[in-house]
Motif scaffolding. Structure first.
Motif, short mmCIF file in Angstrom:
data_model
loop_
_atom_site.label_atom_id
_atom_site.label_comp_id
_atom_site.label_asym_id
_atom_site.label_seq_id
_atom_site.Cartn_x
_atom_site.Cartn_y
_atom_site.Cartn_z
N LEU A 70 0.88 -1.66 -0.30
CA LEU A 70 0.23 0.22 -0.09
C LEU A 70 0.99 0.97 0.09
N GLU A 71 1.99 1.24 0.70
CA GLU A 71 2.76 1.96 1.39
C GLU A 71 3.50 2.19 -0.06
N ASP A 72 3.56 1.33 -1.44
CA ASP A 72 4.45 1.43 -2.30
C ASP A 72 3.22 2.48 -3.49
N LEU A 104 8.31 6.32 -21.93
CA LEU A 104 8.43 6.98 -20.23
C LEU A 104 8.63 6.06 -19.59
N ARG A 105 8.44 5.12 -19.45
CA ARG A 105 8.52 4.01 -19.13
C ARG A 105 10.25 3.79 -19.73
N TYR A 120 17.06 6.37 -14.37
CA TYR A 120 17.42 5.77 -13.09
C TYR A 120 19.16 5.80 -12.83
N SER A 121 18.83 5.01 -14.17
CA SER A 121 20.79 3.59 -14.52
C SER A 121 21.98 5.21 -14.05
N THR A 157 5.75 4.29 -14.57
CA THR A 157 6.83 3.89 -14.37
C THR A 157 7.82 3.27 -12.84
N GLY A 158 7.16 3.75 -12.18
CA GLY A 158 7.96 2.72 -10.87
C GLY A 158 8.08 4.08 -10.05
#
Length: 253
Positions: free
Chosen positions: A80-82, A142-143, A150-151, A90-91
């Motif tokens: 739930l927090e995530d 976008l993903r 991020y990398s 995108t995460g």
């Protein structure tokens, strides 16, 4: 070495199991001593042994069930927090939780007297991608761009979030302006090199960056506004570059 959230959940659940099981055994042993002291059993030794055996048979499965329930509740709570803190496409951190992280970072910076930086970037001509390949194609872009950006960041030290639409935000911790420019340029170049395939066709996208220094005690919203102005400056100067307070610059990656 950092311990993963899942490992922490397992350790805490096992600790909870041990607590429940030991508590049950202690209560049973105490009950046995009380009964023995009253002189009720005909064979005290066998009574205590039998009582402890039965208590163990009850305590172990009870503790296991309780620990399993605790573990599942922790996983559910973390899920739930995530969900609440991340962008579902995108995460990455969503706007609300990125801002929360920024506030926490500013409090840390006030104690340590280090500087950080905020960068905004968005994808150039993203509407053309959506128009040609549809929103599904746009989502793929976008993903992939989120993963590429991020990398290039420094793991737990930097934070990347989706600010909205095709716009992303980066917080670079413990950097001077020149270092921040270098990181942004590295991300920009990596995005430019990355090939995305949509409907079997190779697609290249570029990104424009606006960068602003975040000194200790600064107002996050004002620094974000400066980064936004720098981003518009990048677009006005031809896109696909990194600008700092309206001065587009490129530095070696």
């Amino acid at each position: 070495m950092q311990v993963s959230d899942r490992t922490k959940d397992v350790i805490e659940s096992l600790t909870f199991f041990a607590f429940v099981a030991i508590t049950a055994l202690c209560l049973s042993f105490t009950f046995s001593i009380i009964v023995y002291s009253l002189g009720l059993p005909a064979d005290p030794e066998n009574f205590i042994v039998a009582n402890l055996f039965i208590a163990t048979c009850v305590a172990v499965p009870t503790g296991a069930i309780a620990a399993q329930h605790e573990f599942r509740m922790r996983i559910y709570q973390r899920t739930l927090e995530d969900i609440a803190s991340t962008d579902p496409l995108t995460g990455l951190l969503n706007r609300k939780f990125f801002r929360q992280f920024a506030v926490e970072e500013l409090a840390r910076m006030k104690r340590t007297e280090v500087t950080s930086a905020i960068a905004l970037f968005d994808l150039d001509y993203f509407k053309a991608v959506n128009d040609r390949y549809g929103h599904g194609g746009g989502d793929v872009v976008l993903r992939e761009i989120a993963a590429v950006a991020y990398s290039e960041l420094r793991g737990p030290f930097d934070r990347l979030g989706r600010w909205g639409g095709e716009e992303f935000v980066i917080m670079l911790s413990n950097v001077e302006l020149e270092q921040a420019q270098s990181v942004c340029e590295r991300v920009r170049a990596s995005i430019e090199r990355h090939m995305i395939f949509l409907d079997g066709q190779p697609v290249n996208v570029t990104a424009s960056f606006g960068l602003a220094l975040l000194p200790p005690g600064a107002d996050f919203d004002k620094v974000l506004e400066q980064a936004d102005h720098a981003l518009y400056d990048s677009k006005a100067k031809g896109r696909n570059c990194v600008s700092v307070l309206g001065r587009p610059q490129r530095v070696a990656a």
